[in-house]
Scaffold this active site. Structure first.
Site: not given
Length: 90
Positions: A36, A18
């Site tokens: 996620n 990320r």
């Protein structure tokens, strides 16, 4: 301007995916978010000019060094006019 909904599977959680995605998105003028998912995948909504989105998806197929991308799927969606790129943490 185009909008892609992108799902990435493989070893993509716990490897800085990320945070690295945010850096790459900022470099490529891509707006949206990354998060996620409970199933172990990473989900991205990304908006940019088509040429930048294509490059961004190409990068998603590689991912950061510690990741192991198995599959990248994306669909075109409705443009939501994101102003920046965010990392969503659960």
């Amino acid at each position: 301007m185009k909008h892609f909904n992108i799902t990435i599977t493989g070893k993509v959680q716990g490897v800085g995916f990320r945070e690295t995605t945010k850096i790459i998105a900022n470099q490529m003028s891509v707006n949206g978010f990354v998060r996620n998912e409970k199933d172990g995948s990473v989900y991205i909504e990304a908006e940019a000019d088509e040429i930048f989105l294509e490059e961004f998806v190409n990068w998603c197929n590689e991912g950061p060094d510690r990741s192991r991308v198995e599959n990248v799927s994306f669909t075109e969606g409705e443009v939501k006019n994101y102003r920046n790129f965010e990392v969503y943490k659960k």
